[in-house]
Write a protein that holds these residues in place. Sequence first.
Motif, PDB file in Angstrom:
ATOM      1  N   LEU A 207      39.472  -1.746 -44.221  1.00  0.00           N
ATOM      2  CA  LEU A 207      39.861  -2.534 -43.046  1.00  0.00           C
ATOM      3  C   LEU A 207      41.365  -2.449 -42.799  1.00  0.00           C
ATOM      4  CD1 LEU A 207      37.789  -5.846 -43.170  1.00  0.00           C
ATOM      5  CD2 LEU A 207      37.707  -4.074 -41.416  1.00  0.00           C
ATOM      6  N   HIS A 208      42.153  -2.579 -43.869  1.00  0.00           N
ATOM      7  CA  HIS A 208      43.601  -2.502 -43.723  1.00  0.00           C
ATOM      8  C   HIS A 208      44.023  -1.095 -43.299  1.00  0.00           C
ATOM      9  CE1 HIS A 208      44.863  -6.474 -45.207  1.00  0.00           C
ATOM     10  NE2 HIS A 208      43.791  -6.415 -45.970  1.00  0.00           N
ATOM     11  N   ALA A 209      43.381  -0.077 -43.886  1.00  0.00           N
ATOM     12  CA  ALA A 209      43.705   1.300 -43.505  1.00  0.00           C
ATOM     13  C   ALA A 209      43.320   1.570 -42.057  1.00  0.00           C
ATOM     14  CB  ALA A 209      42.990   2.278 -44.442  1.00  0.00           C
ATOM     15  N   LEU A 210      42.180   1.034 -41.618  1.00  0.00           N
ATOM     16  CA  LEU A 210      41.729   1.218 -40.244  1.00  0.00           C
ATOM     17  C   LEU A 210      42.696   0.552 -39.265  1.00  0.00           C
ATOM     18  CD1 LEU A 210      39.546   2.182 -38.254  1.00  0.00           C
ATOM     19  CD2 LEU A 210      38.348   0.014 -38.663  1.00  0.00           C
ATOM     20  N   LYS A 211      43.174  -0.630 -39.627  1.00  0.00           N
ATOM     21  CA  LYS A 211      44.142  -1.323 -38.767  1.00  0.00           C
ATOM     22  C   LYS A 211      45.398  -0.464 -38.600  1.00  0.00           C
ATOM     23  CE  LYS A 211      47.174  -5.345 -38.524  1.00  0.00           C
ATOM     24  NZ  LYS A 211      47.717  -6.529 -39.230  1.00  0.00           N
ATOM     25  N   GLU A 212      45.892   0.109 -39.698  1.00  0.00           N
ATOM     26  CA  GLU A 212      47.082   0.952 -39.628  1.00  0.00           C
ATOM     27  C   GLU A 212      46.842   2.167 -38.731  1.00  0.00           C
ATOM     28  OE1 GLU A 212      50.101   0.276 -40.902  1.00  0.00           O
ATOM     29  OE2 GLU A 212      49.227  -1.669 -41.432  1.00  0.00           O
ATOM     30  N   GLN A 213      45.656   2.764 -38.848  1.00  0.00           N
ATOM     31  CA  GLN A 213      45.342   3.930 -38.038  1.00  0.00           C
ATOM     32  C   GLN A 213      45.245   3.574 -36.562  1.00  0.00           C
ATOM     33  OE1 GLN A 213      45.306   7.019 -38.488  1.00  0.00           O
ATOM     34  NE2 GLN A 213      44.223   7.805 -36.697  1.00  0.00           N
ATOM     35  N   LEU A 214      44.602   2.447 -36.258  1.00  0.00           N
ATOM     36  CA  LEU A 214      44.444   2.034 -34.863  1.00  0.00           C
ATOM     37  C   LEU A 214      45.786   1.762 -34.192  1.00  0.00           C
ATOM     38  CD1 LEU A 214      41.357  -0.344 -35.116  1.00  0.00           C
ATOM     39  CD2 LEU A 214      41.468   1.793 -33.829  1.00  0.00           C
ATOM     40  N   LEU A 215      46.747   1.223 -34.944  1.00  0.00           N
ATOM     41  CA  LEU A 215      48.040   0.860 -34.369  1.00  0.00           C
ATOM     42  C   LEU A 215      49.056   1.993 -34.420  1.00  0.00           C
ATOM     43  CD1 LEU A 215      48.442  -2.789 -35.718  1.00  0.00           C
ATOM     44  CD2 LEU A 215      47.601  -2.031 -33.494  1.00  0.00           C
ATOM     45  N   SER A 216      48.670   3.127 -35.004  1.00  0.00           N
ATOM     46  CA  SER A 216      49.567   4.284 -35.026  1.00  0.00           C
ATOM     47  C   SER A 216      49.565   4.963 -33.658  1.00  0.00           C
ATOM     48  CB  SER A 216      49.114   5.276 -36.099  1.00  0.00           C
ATOM     49  OG  SER A 216      47.897   5.895 -35.711  1.00  0.00           O
ATOM     50  N   PRO A 217      50.593   5.776 -33.345  1.00  0.00           N
ATOM     51  CA  PRO A 217      50.594   6.477 -32.052  1.00  0.00           C
ATOM     52  C   PRO A 217      49.346   7.318 -31.826  1.00  0.00           C
ATOM     53  CG  PRO A 217      52.769   6.601 -33.072  1.00  0.00           C
ATOM     54  CD  PRO A 217      51.853   5.976 -34.089  1.00  0.00           C
ATOM     55  N   SER A 218      48.896   8.038 -32.866  1.00  0.00           N
ATOM     56  CA  SER A 218      47.703   8.866 -32.686  1.00  0.00           C
ATOM     57  C   SER A 218      46.460   7.999 -32.510  1.00  0.00           C
ATOM     58  CB  SER A 218      47.517   9.801 -33.894  1.00  0.00           C
ATOM     59  OG  SER A 218      47.294   9.058 -35.077  1.00  0.00           O
ATOM     60  N   GLY A 219      46.429   6.842 -33.211  1.00  0.00           N
ATOM     61  CA  GLY A 219      45.292   5.946 -33.073  1.00  0.00           C
ATOM     62  C   GLY A 219      45.195   5.345 -31.689  1.00  0.00           C
ATOM     63  N   LEU A 220      46.332   4.922 -31.139  1.00  0.00           N
ATOM     64  CA  LEU A 220      46.332   4.367 -29.779  1.00  0.00           C
ATOM     65  C   LEU A 220      45.936   5.434 -28.756  1.00  0.00           C
ATOM     66  CD1 LEU A 220      49.560   2.192 -29.979  1.00  0.00           C
ATOM     67  CD2 LEU A 220      47.197   1.375 -29.918  1.00  0.00           C
ATOM     68  N   PHE A 221      46.365   6.662 -29.001  1.00  0.00           N
ATOM     69  CA  PHE A 221      46.004   7.753 -28.094  1.00  0.00           C
ATOM     70  C   PHE A 221      44.493   8.000 -28.101  1.00  0.00           C
ATOM     71  CE2 PHE A 221      45.240  12.316 -27.380  1.00  0.00           C
ATOM     72  CZ  PHE A 221      45.753  12.446 -26.097  1.00  0.00           C
ATOM     73  N   ARG A 222      43.885   7.877 -29.287  1.00  0.00           N
ATOM     74  CA  ARG A 222      42.452   8.153 -29.425  1.00  0.00           C
ATOM     75  C   ARG A 222      41.577   6.915 -29.225  1.00  0.00           C
ATOM     76  NH1 ARG A 222      41.116  12.800 -32.700  1.00  0.00           N
ATOM     77  NH2 ARG A 222      42.951  14.043 -33.225  1.00  0.00           N
ATOM     78  N   LEU A 223      42.190   5.758 -28.995  1.00  0.00           N
ATOM     79  CA  LEU A 223      41.436   4.513 -28.936  1.00  0.00           C
ATOM     80  C   LEU A 223      40.312   4.530 -27.897  1.00  0.00           C
ATOM     81  CD1 LEU A 223      41.070   1.651 -29.984  1.00  0.00           C
ATOM     82  CD2 LEU A 223      42.803   0.896 -28.340  1.00  0.00           C
ATOM     83  N   PRO A 224      40.527   4.998 -26.659  1.00  0.00           N
ATOM     84  CA  PRO A 224      39.415   5.007 -25.695  1.00  0.00           C
ATOM     85  C   PRO A 224      38.220   5.818 -26.180  1.00  0.00           C
ATOM     86  CG  PRO A 224      41.500   5.324 -24.563  1.00  0.00           C
ATOM     87  CD  PRO A 224      41.802   5.445 -26.025  1.00  0.00           C
ATOM     88  N   GLN A 225      38.490   6.983 -26.794  1.00  0.00           N
ATOM     89  CA  GLN A 225      37.377   7.780 -27.311  1.00  0.00           C
ATOM     90  C   GLN A 225      36.644   7.058 -28.431  1.00  0.00           C
ATOM     91  OE1 GLN A 225      40.448   8.846 -26.760  1.00  0.00           O
ATOM     92  NE2 GLN A 225      40.501  10.936 -25.937  1.00  0.00           N
TER      93      GLN A 225
END
Length: 384
Positions: A207-225
């Motif tokens: 969960l903590h790792a997923l949060k970090e990924q979601l808030l990273s630039p690449s995570g925000l870019f991929r969030l809609p997908q």
Amino acid sequence: MRRLPLLASMVLLGALALWAYPLLGPLLRHGAFPSPWGLREPFTLLVYGSSPEYLGPRQRAPERFRGLADAILLVRLDPGAGRAVVLSIPRDTWVRLPGYGVRRVNAASPLGGPELMKEAVAQITGVRADRYVVVSTEALRRGVDALGGVRVCVERPMRYRDTAAGLDIDLQPGCQVLNGEQAEGYLRFRKDALGDIGRVQRQQAFLHALKEQLLSPSGLFRLPQAVAAVEPHLRTDLIRREKGALLGFALRRPELVSLLLPGRFSGGGWSVDEGALRELVGLYFQGEGTAEEAALSGRRVALVYGPGQESQAERARERLQALGLGVVLHPVDLAPGRTEALENGPGLLARALGEALGVPYRVSGEAVLGADLTLRLGGDFPLW
């Protein structure tokens, strides 16, 4: 020259439209945009995974969201504290189900669906969830792949094969980016000394790792997908207004606190420590205060360290003993990524230890069982 700004604006709008296009389907189905006000009052949500059902060897049945419950999370979203509290409930926790007698909590899903799951969790914790969200393992796989993987640190070798279920887990120690299939294996693995509790602790780390990924630039870019990939594989009773409020709350980046249901192994399942649970529920779910100070002397701390850190561990043990703590050595196959103090409780002891040592601290169910505190020894451990 005036055409250049216009052209740039058109290109920017086109890029934004392409980025947001995967959200079109979920938005049409759910009709929820993030609310600028977010949540106004605390909100409690039951989130759990639905294990796959099978028609035959390696043949998954169509998703009914009525498989045995897995990764059972009672989530308290508190806008006043700017905090999301996640209480993990082991699937083998004993509970009395109305009409069915004493069962493991994961049996409530196939017996009575989400409503019986809400009742079972309320029986265990004394907290009734406002709404529920059920996700399938397919949501996990597709969501992680859409994000480009999630980086986690695997502490020990994980090998397990279930031919009938088509589950083949083979992970080696080390910090690595897991794809969807590997993430499912990491989260479902339970063939070690801690069984389901070890799996719950890995789920919290994920969960903590997923949060970090979601808030990273690449995570925000991929969030809609990622949203588009996950949305078809979940069920919920959230209404449109609530979805918008939850999205607005999430965009404010609340603090994440993860807890493990206090208890012990008993009778082939997990028996709740009622006193410790009341303390956690009172503090994190009911807003009750707690003492502002905690004494370290006489407490037990698990000292977690990896290969090659023996001399560091000895220095840390001497420092901990000087604080009046009893020390239990806890070697692992992979050295922790950073030094931190952990506590599966109110957090006062972790804060006291962190301040005494000059290291970060947090509340987490990843703490070692049987100890009041855990000190993870990373390469950044201060040399006194």
